[in-house]
Design a protein around this motif. Structure first.
Motif, short mmCIF file in Angstrom:
data_model
loop_
_atom_site.label_atom_id
_atom_site.label_comp_id
_atom_site.label_asym_id
_atom_site.label_seq_id
_atom_site.Cartn_x
_atom_site.Cartn_y
_atom_site.Cartn_z
N ALA A 325 39.35 50.59 47.94
CA ALA A 325 39.39 49.52 48.94
C ALA A 325 39.54 48.16 48.27
CB ALA A 325 38.13 49.57 49.80
N TRP A 326 38.75 47.91 47.23
CA TRP A 326 38.87 46.65 46.49
C TRP A 326 40.23 46.53 45.81
CZ3 TRP A 326 36.06 42.56 47.23
CH2 TRP A 326 34.73 42.65 47.61
N PHE A 327 40.73 47.65 45.29
CA PHE A 327 42.04 47.64 44.62
C PHE A 327 43.14 47.27 45.60
CE2 PHE A 327 45.90 49.92 43.30
CZ PHE A 327 46.08 49.40 42.03
N ALA A 328 43.11 47.89 46.78
CA ALA A 328 44.13 47.58 47.79
C ALA A 328 44.05 46.12 48.21
CB ALA A 328 43.96 48.50 49.00
N LEU A 329 42.84 45.61 48.38
CA LEU A 329 42.69 44.21 48.76
C LEU A 329 43.22 43.28 47.67
CD1 LEU A 329 41.68 42.03 50.68
CD2 LEU A 329 39.41 42.26 49.64
N GLY A 330 42.93 43.61 46.43
CA GLY A 330 43.43 42.78 45.33
C GLY A 330 44.94 42.78 45.26
N ARG A 331 45.55 43.94 45.42
CA ARG A 331 47.01 44.04 45.36
C ARG A 331 47.66 43.26 46.50
NH1 ARG A 331 51.61 43.82 45.32
NH2 ARG A 331 53.18 45.23 44.45
N LEU A 345 40.16 42.70 42.21
CA LEU A 345 40.51 43.66 41.16
C LEU A 345 39.38 43.83 40.16
CD1 LEU A 345 44.22 42.61 40.65
CD2 LEU A 345 43.43 44.81 41.57
N LEU A 346 38.67 42.75 39.84
CA LEU A 346 37.52 42.87 38.94
C LEU A 346 36.41 43.70 39.57
CD1 LEU A 346 37.37 39.27 37.41
CD2 LEU A 346 38.04 41.38 36.25
N MET A 347 36.25 43.61 40.89
CA MET A 347 35.30 44.47 41.58
C MET A 347 35.70 45.94 41.46
SD MET A 347 32.72 42.82 42.90
CE MET A 347 32.13 43.96 44.16
N ALA A 348 37.00 46.20 41.66
CA ALA A 348 37.50 47.57 41.51
C ALA A 348 37.29 48.06 40.09
CB ALA A 348 38.97 47.63 41.89
N ALA A 349 37.57 47.19 39.11
CA ALA A 349 37.42 47.58 37.70
C ALA A 349 35.97 47.93 37.38
CB ALA A 349 37.90 46.44 36.80
N ALA A 350 35.03 47.14 37.90
CA ALA A 350 33.62 47.40 37.64
C ALA A 350 33.19 48.76 38.18
CB ALA A 350 32.77 46.30 38.25
N ILE A 351 33.75 49.13 39.33
CA ILE A 351 33.42 50.44 39.91
C ILE A 351 34.06 51.56 39.12
CG2 ILE A 351 33.79 51.91 41.94
CD1 ILE A 351 33.59 49.29 43.63
N TYR A 352 35.36 51.46 38.86
CA TYR A 352 36.06 52.54 38.16
C TYR A 352 35.55 52.73 36.74
CZ TYR A 352 39.56 52.93 41.91
OH TYR A 352 40.20 53.14 43.10
N ARG A 353 35.13 51.65 36.10
CA ARG A 353 34.66 51.75 34.72
C ARG A 353 33.46 52.67 34.60
NH1 ARG A 353 33.17 46.76 34.02
NH2 ARG A 353 35.25 45.97 33.51
N GLN A 361 42.62 55.30 37.01
CA GLN A 361 42.38 54.27 38.02
C GLN A 361 42.13 52.91 37.35
OE1 GLN A 361 41.16 57.33 38.07
NE2 GLN A 361 40.94 58.14 40.14
N TYR A 362 41.30 52.92 36.32
CA TYR A 362 40.99 51.69 35.60
C TYR A 362 42.26 51.11 34.97
CZ TYR A 362 38.23 48.54 32.64
OH TYR A 362 37.69 47.43 32.03
N ALA A 363 43.13 52.00 34.48
CA ALA A 363 44.39 51.54 33.89
C ALA A 363 45.27 50.86 34.93
CB ALA A 363 45.13 52.71 33.24
N HIS A 364 45.31 51.39 36.13
CA HIS A 364 46.09 50.76 37.19
C HIS A 364 45.54 49.36 37.52
CE1 HIS A 364 48.98 53.76 38.62
NE2 HIS A 364 48.09 54.67 38.32
N VAL A 365 44.22 49.24 37.54
CA VAL A 365 43.61 47.94 37.80
C VAL A 365 43.98 46.97 36.68
CG1 VAL A 365 41.45 46.68 38.05
CG2 VAL A 365 41.71 48.92 39.13
N GLU A 366 43.92 47.43 35.44
CA GLU A 366 44.23 46.55 34.32
C GLU A 366 45.70 46.13 34.34
OE1 GLU A 366 41.22 46.65 30.90
OE2 GLU A 366 42.45 48.45 30.69
N MET A 367 46.59 47.01 34.81
CA MET A 367 47.99 46.61 34.94
C MET A 367 48.12 45.47 35.94
SD MET A 367 51.00 46.69 36.82
CE MET A 367 51.06 48.05 37.96
N GLN A 368 47.42 45.58 37.08
CA GLN A 368 47.49 44.51 38.07
C GLN A 368 46.88 43.21 37.54
OE1 GLN A 368 49.15 44.58 40.83
NE2 GLN A 368 49.65 46.76 40.87
N LEU A 369 45.79 43.30 36.80
CA LEU A 369 45.22 42.11 36.19
C LEU A 369 46.17 41.52 35.15
CD1 LEU A 369 41.53 43.31 35.82
CD2 LEU A 369 42.32 41.43 37.27
#
Length: 461
Positions: A325-331, A345-353, A361-369
């Protein structure tokens, strides 16, 4: 009832920088021309991903198995377990694209070796599973938004057209599985074809549901996992264990799972018991569907993503559902509010980590960051983020993501004046681009989009 990868797949591909979001599609011929030996050599032929759920107990796996095996994605319940009860044959039909035969052979070898399923390719005649390739336009004329799908009770496209909507194609009425058809697009990039092949053949064999809370499985509509993982192979091994059979009720299967999982996954017996699982309400599914809806306004989709985040937060989730949910919102916020996008995206990263099995999943977040950092003229941050994401992208067999990360690296190097390193990164991207994007034109469009980021654009289209 039929199951299909909807526009959720296409949206997830767009989030990852994959070819599925590029207009016009690509031809199988163009895709095959770019497929090179170094790409194939770059993949580990062994089992994909970490050992099954190292942090999960067998009780957790049993809970997930029952939810996957006795419900459809629509929420409808299945009265009994169904599976194939004889050695399984699989045949290819339709406009089989170049490379599909090799993908099928590799998948079947994994299913035999890792899941213990007796499944073999049939070269002629009727087969238990028919995998038919046809143009995406033809598929979507009957099933709008479907990237690929699986149907019981039919052998091929014409059979499906004749029986569509009848009781023969209703999963809930099956007592056992005898014939199933998988329909895949023939005119997409090799990676999208392979991803569809893995998930739909797995559903033809076993679980018919997807769970957003799973991180290390293709049985999740977030579609971060591209190919069958070790956890998926464990689930399928359980499905075809001799202790189970078609016609068993959920209670009967549940009674046999503890001993069965103790035999197949002894390490899971030493893990802590799972915490109580809060069911996913339909409101969350509806909000995610709206956030991913193609053709809807960006603001409407962003509002739906905020609603999904609110539902996850109110429920106290700290799992893959909240992360997505956080990832979609960030994108969805990247173009209008980069600062808010970064926070989401940082919220998503904190969860996936914190989640086992969530490296991709964490890699996808880092690509967006990294995209945001590149657009903000922060090449050092973009480079560090892309470098960290590359290993998980390759380990998860996601060439499109790997190619995009190398393009980000190239632009970051160029912004630092390191032109030789930038050229090398572009060559590294080309190594993965053919399989991931499907044609030189598609790869060039992605490269142009990433180059625009370095000039201040806020997101990949």
């Amino acid at each position: 009832m039929l199951l299909h990868r909807t526009t959720l797949f296409l949206f997830a591909a767009a989030l990852a920088g994959c070819a599925a979001d590029l207009p016009g599609g690509t031809t199988a011929r163009a895709a095959s021309e770019l497929l090179s030996p170094p790409l194939i050599a770059g993949f580990d032929p062994g089992p994909v991903g970490p050992p099954p759920r190292r942090a999960a107990s067998n009780a957790e796996i049993a809970r997930d198995f029952l939810e996957l095996a006795f419900s459809l994605e629509s929420g409808r319940r299945l009265p009994v377990l169904t599976r194939f009860e004889e050695p399984i044959t699989l045949a290819l039909a339709g406009a089989v694209p170049p490379g599909a035969g090799e993908e099928v052979a590799g998948l079947l070898a994994r299913l035999r070796g890792e899941a213990g399923i007796a499944i073999w390719q049939e070269q002629r005649g009727a087969a238990a599973i028919t995998v038919e390739f046809l143009p995406r336009h033809d598929m979507q004329a009957l099933v709008p938004n479907a990237a690929c799908f699986v149907v019981p009770g039919v052998s091929g496209w014409q059979d499906y057209r004749a029986l569509r909507g009848s009781s023969a194609t209703d999963w809930t009425l099956l007592a056992t599985r005898s014939r199933v058809s998988v329909f895949l697009p023939s005119d997409v990039a090799p990676q999208e074809m392979r991803d569809c092949l893995h998930e739909e053949v797995a559903q033809a064999l076993g679980p018919l549901n997807d769970l957003y809370r799973l991180t290390d499985s293709v049985f999740n509509d977030d579609n971060f996992q591209a190919v069958l993982t070790r956890t998926d192979m464990l689930l399928l091994r359980v499905y075809y264990a001799p202790e189970l059979a078609s016609g068993m009720t959920e209670a009967e299967v549940a009674a046999r799972l503890p001993a069965l999982l103790a035999r197949l996954n002894p390490a899971g017996g030493r893990a802590a018991a799972p915490a109580p699982q809060i069911p996913t309400p339909r409101s969350f599914q509806t909000a995610i569907d709206a956030a991913l809806a193609g053709g809807a306004s960006t603001e409407g989709r962003r509002s739906a993503a905020r609603n999904a985040v609110s539902i996850a937060t109110a429920a106290g989730w700290n799992d893959a559902r909240a992360g997505f949910a956080w990832f979609a919102l960030g994108r969805l916020s990247a173009a209008s509010d980069p600062a808010a996008a970064r926070e989401a995206l940082l919220m998503a990263a904190a969860i996936y980590r914190r989640l086992p099995g969530a490296a991709i999943q964490y890699a996808h977040v880092e690509m967006q960051l990294a995209v945001l950092a590149l657009a903000a003229r922060q090449p050092e941050d973009a480079l560090a983020l892309a470098d960290r994401a590359l290993g998980p992208a390759i380990a998860a067999e996601n060439p499109a993501l790997a190619a995009t990360l190398h393009l980000i690296r190239a632009e970051a190097f160029a912004a630092r004046g390191q032109m030789a390193a930038a050229a090398a990164a572009r060559l590294d991207s080309a190594r993965w681009a053919g399989y991931g994007f499907g044609s030189q034109a598609a790869a060039d469009r992605r490269a142009a989009e990433v180059a625009a980021l370095a000039q201040g654009a806020s997101r990949l289209r």
